[in-house]
Design a protein around this motif. Structure first.
Motif, PDB file in Angstrom:
ATOM      1  N   SER A 164     -23.758  40.634  34.255  1.00 53.55           N
ATOM      2  CA  SER A 164     -24.742  41.581  33.739  1.00 53.55           C
ATOM      3  C   SER A 164     -24.234  42.069  32.393  1.00 53.55           C
ATOM      4  O   SER A 164     -23.049  41.891  32.064  1.00 53.55           O
ATOM      5  CB  SER A 164     -24.899  42.772  34.698  1.00 53.55           C
ATOM      6  OG  SER A 164     -23.682  43.504  34.765  1.00 53.55           O
ATOM      7  N   PRO A 165     -25.081  42.696  31.568  1.00 56.70           N
ATOM      8  CA  PRO A 165     -24.605  43.223  30.280  1.00 56.70           C
ATOM      9  C   PRO A 165     -23.409  44.158  30.437  1.00 56.70           C
ATOM     10  O   PRO A 165     -22.475  44.125  29.631  1.00 56.70           O
ATOM     11  CB  PRO A 165     -25.833  43.965  29.734  1.00 56.70           C
ATOM     12  CG  PRO A 165     -26.994  43.243  30.329  1.00 56.70           C
ATOM     13  CD  PRO A 165     -26.543  42.843  31.705  1.00 56.70           C
ATOM     14  N   GLU A 166     -23.424  44.976  31.502  1.00 55.16           N
ATOM     15  CA  GLU A 166     -22.314  45.905  31.728  1.00 55.16           C
ATOM     16  C   GLU A 166     -21.037  45.145  32.085  1.00 55.16           C
ATOM     17  O   GLU A 166     -19.946  45.473  31.598  1.00 55.16           O
ATOM     18  CB  GLU A 166     -22.668  46.881  32.857  1.00 55.16           C
ATOM     19  CG  GLU A 166     -23.820  47.833  32.552  1.00 55.16           C
ATOM     20  CD  GLU A 166     -25.184  47.177  32.687  1.00 55.16           C
ATOM     21  OE1 GLU A 166     -26.170  47.774  32.205  1.00 55.16           O
ATOM     22  OE2 GLU A 166     -25.271  46.067  33.276  1.00 55.16           O
ATOM     23  N   PHE A 167     -21.181  44.134  32.928  1.00 56.27           N
ATOM     24  CA  PHE A 167     -20.001  43.371  33.342  1.00 56.27           C
ATOM     25  C   PHE A 167     -19.432  42.584  32.162  1.00 56.27           C
ATOM     26  O   PHE A 167     -18.210  42.411  32.055  1.00 56.27           O
ATOM     27  CB  PHE A 167     -20.353  42.417  34.479  1.00 56.27           C
ATOM     28  CG  PHE A 167     -19.150  41.736  35.080  1.00 56.27           C
ATOM     29  CD1 PHE A 167     -18.345  42.408  35.988  1.00 56.27           C
ATOM     30  CD2 PHE A 167     -18.810  40.441  34.725  1.00 56.27           C
ATOM     31  CE1 PHE A 167     -17.231  41.791  36.535  1.00 56.27           C
ATOM     32  CE2 PHE A 167     -17.698  39.823  35.267  1.00 56.27           C
ATOM     33  CZ  PHE A 167     -16.912  40.501  36.185  1.00 56.27           C
ATOM     34  N   ARG A 168     -20.295  42.129  31.270  1.00 57.60           N
ATOM     35  CA  ARG A 168     -19.807  41.360  30.112  1.00 57.60           C
ATOM     36  C   ARG A 168     -18.973  42.227  29.181  1.00 57.60           C
ATOM     37  O   ARG A 168     -18.044  41.746  28.529  1.00 57.60           O
ATOM     38  CB  ARG A 168     -20.986  40.748  29.360  1.00 57.60           C
ATOM     39  CG  ARG A 168     -21.607  39.565  30.084  1.00 57.60           C
ATOM     40  CD  ARG A 168     -22.900  39.122  29.437  1.00 57.60           C
ATOM     41  NE  ARG A 168     -23.837  38.678  30.458  1.00 57.60           N
ATOM     42  CZ  ARG A 168     -25.144  38.642  30.320  1.00 57.60           C
ATOM     43  NH1 ARG A 168     -25.693  39.032  29.183  1.00 57.60           N
ATOM     44  NH2 ARG A 168     -25.918  38.218  31.295  1.00 57.60           N
ATOM     45  N   LEU A 169     -19.297  43.492  29.111  1.00 50.79           N
ATOM     46  CA  LEU A 169     -18.467  44.410  28.317  1.00 50.79           C
ATOM     47  C   LEU A 169     -17.063  44.516  28.919  1.00 50.79           C
ATOM     48  O   LEU A 169     -16.054  44.541  28.189  1.00 50.79           O
ATOM     49  CB  LEU A 169     -19.118  45.792  28.258  1.00 50.79           C
ATOM     50  CG  LEU A 169     -20.404  45.919  27.432  1.00 50.79           C
ATOM     51  CD1 LEU A 169     -20.989  47.320  27.565  1.00 50.79           C
ATOM     52  CD2 LEU A 169     -20.134  45.599  25.958  1.00 50.79           C
ATOM     53  N   ILE A 170     -17.013  44.570  30.243  1.00 52.19           N
ATOM     54  CA  ILE A 170     -15.719  44.609  30.931  1.00 52.19           C
ATOM     55  C   ILE A 170     -14.956  43.305  30.687  1.00 52.19           C
ATOM     56  O   ILE A 170     -13.751  43.310  30.418  1.00 52.19           O
ATOM     57  CB  ILE A 170     -15.920  44.840  32.440  1.00 52.19           C
ATOM     58  CG1 ILE A 170     -16.563  46.201  32.690  1.00 52.19           C
ATOM     59  CG2 ILE A 170     -14.595  44.723  33.196  1.00 52.19           C
ATOM     60  CD1 ILE A 170     -16.957  46.446  34.132  1.00 52.19           C
ATOM     61  N   ASN A 186     -20.965  34.513  26.796  1.00 53.59           N
ATOM     62  CA  ASN A 186     -21.930  35.586  26.551  1.00 53.59           C
ATOM     63  C   ASN A 186     -23.100  35.112  25.706  1.00 53.59           C
ATOM     64  O   ASN A 186     -24.255  35.468  25.955  1.00 53.59           O
ATOM     65  CB  ASN A 186     -21.243  36.775  25.882  1.00 53.59           C
ATOM     66  CG  ASN A 186     -20.382  37.561  26.851  1.00 53.59           C
ATOM     67  OD1 ASN A 186     -20.504  37.413  28.063  1.00 53.59           O
ATOM     68  ND2 ASN A 186     -19.507  38.394  26.325  1.00 53.59           N
TER      69      ASN A 186
END
Length: 332
Positions: A51-57, A140
């Protein structure tokens, strides 16, 4: 991360132990169990629930994890203990399973720069950090480009598609706010069934070309990312004394070296070319006979291959689908 980052220093207790398989290799394996357990779940999330949030992590953790693993694989004191066990095994070989684990462990240290001088070690670790970032960028970009290209179909554009596929496409469309449409995503799981079964040739062409253009230009272009990855892999291989990345990576593969790979490919080419040409001729003749098409393009290939297979062998790939539902696979 801070807890895991202390792990390399924990290997110092091995300095005073005898250089045996049990004291060094087995203890080293046990020391990483917690990270192995956590990393397994991290990998599942990364591959299946991004998810976009997980990709930041991911972007934050990728270089840290690379740095962490380099600290282990390039730990001089730890490598000396592993080398002691390895050298002893050359004189007194271990049991087959232990010897195999030891050989792989020792080779892994070597191929991760443990035997390099300090300057080259630092450069090797730096390259790995840079590669970890590029791998993350590549993934990504791919996910972003797949998510941002959606084709919404009307009901009269669904010819040839299976009921399960149509239902799935409608559910995706509903999630996007279009209840009466059918969404085709730019992913293999969505594109391949469409290209195989859709009777709408114009749509097959449009979606095939869209799939081919994935990350090839635009905001999420991966061309430069790929070039950087290739350059860094080549430099990393050179640091270890290998001519190319292929020579480096094949040393631990069944093929062993580049020459063996080319021999295999040449052998396959020699024995498969005539069969492939014959099959393509048969397919073109079938297309001409069934739909009177003189021009046969790439977006026609999967569609007509499936039709010919069904006609010749009375076999429909869709008939296998009920046996591979997630619930059935898990129960099996």
């Amino acid at each position: 991360y801070l807890k895991f980052n202390r792990v390399p220093s924990q290997f110092t207790f091995m300095e005073n132990l005898d250089g045996t398989f049990e004291n060094i290799i087995e203890e080293m394996e046990r020391s990483g169990k917690l990270l192995d357990d956590v990393y397994s779940y991290y990998g599942i999330l990364e591959s299946n629930m991004s998810s976009p949030e997980f990709r930041l992590i991911q972007g934050e953790l990728a270089p840290k994890l690379s740095e962490f693993f380099s600290k282990i694989s390039q730990n001089e004191k730890l490598f000396k203990r592993v080398k002691t066990v390895y050298d002893n095994s050359l004189v007194e070989p271990l049991e087959n399973d232990q010897q195999r684990v030891l050989d792989l462990t020792y080779k892994s240290f070597e191929m991760n720069g443990a035997a390099l001088d300090e300057t080259k070690k630092q450069r090797y670790a730096q390259i790995n950090v840079e590669l970890s970032k590029l791998y993350n960028d590549f993934s990504n970009n791919l996910l972003h480009d797949e998510e941002n290209y959606i084709t919404y179909l009307e009901k009269d554009q669904l010819g040839g598609l299976a009921d399960d596929f149509i239902k799935s496409a409608n559910n995706i469309s509903k999630d996007k706010g279009f209840d009466d449409k059918y969404a085709i995503m730019n992913t293999r799981s969505s594109m391949d069934p469409f290209l195989t079964y859709s009777t709408n040739r114009e749509l097959r062409q449009r979606l095939f070309l869209a799939r081919g253009a994935l990350c090839n230009g635009g905001k999420y272009d991966n061309n430069e990312v790929i070039k950087q990855i290739v350059r860094l892999k080549h430099k990393r291989a050179n640091l270890l004394g290998y001519k190319t990345h292929a020579d480096f990576i094949l040393e631990r593969r069944m093929a062993e070296n580049v020459n063996n790979v080319y021999e295999l490919l040449d052998n396959l080419y020699e024995h498969s070319l005539k069969a492939a040409q014959s099959e393509m001729l048969e397919l073109k003749e079938y297309v001409q006979k069934t739909d009177n098409l003189d021009e046969f393009n790439q977006w026609d290939l999967m569609f007509y291959k499936e039709k010919l297979k069904k006609e010749k062998y009375d076999f429909d790939s869709e008939e296998l689908r009920p046996y591979f539902k997630a619930e059935n696979v898990i129960e099996g």
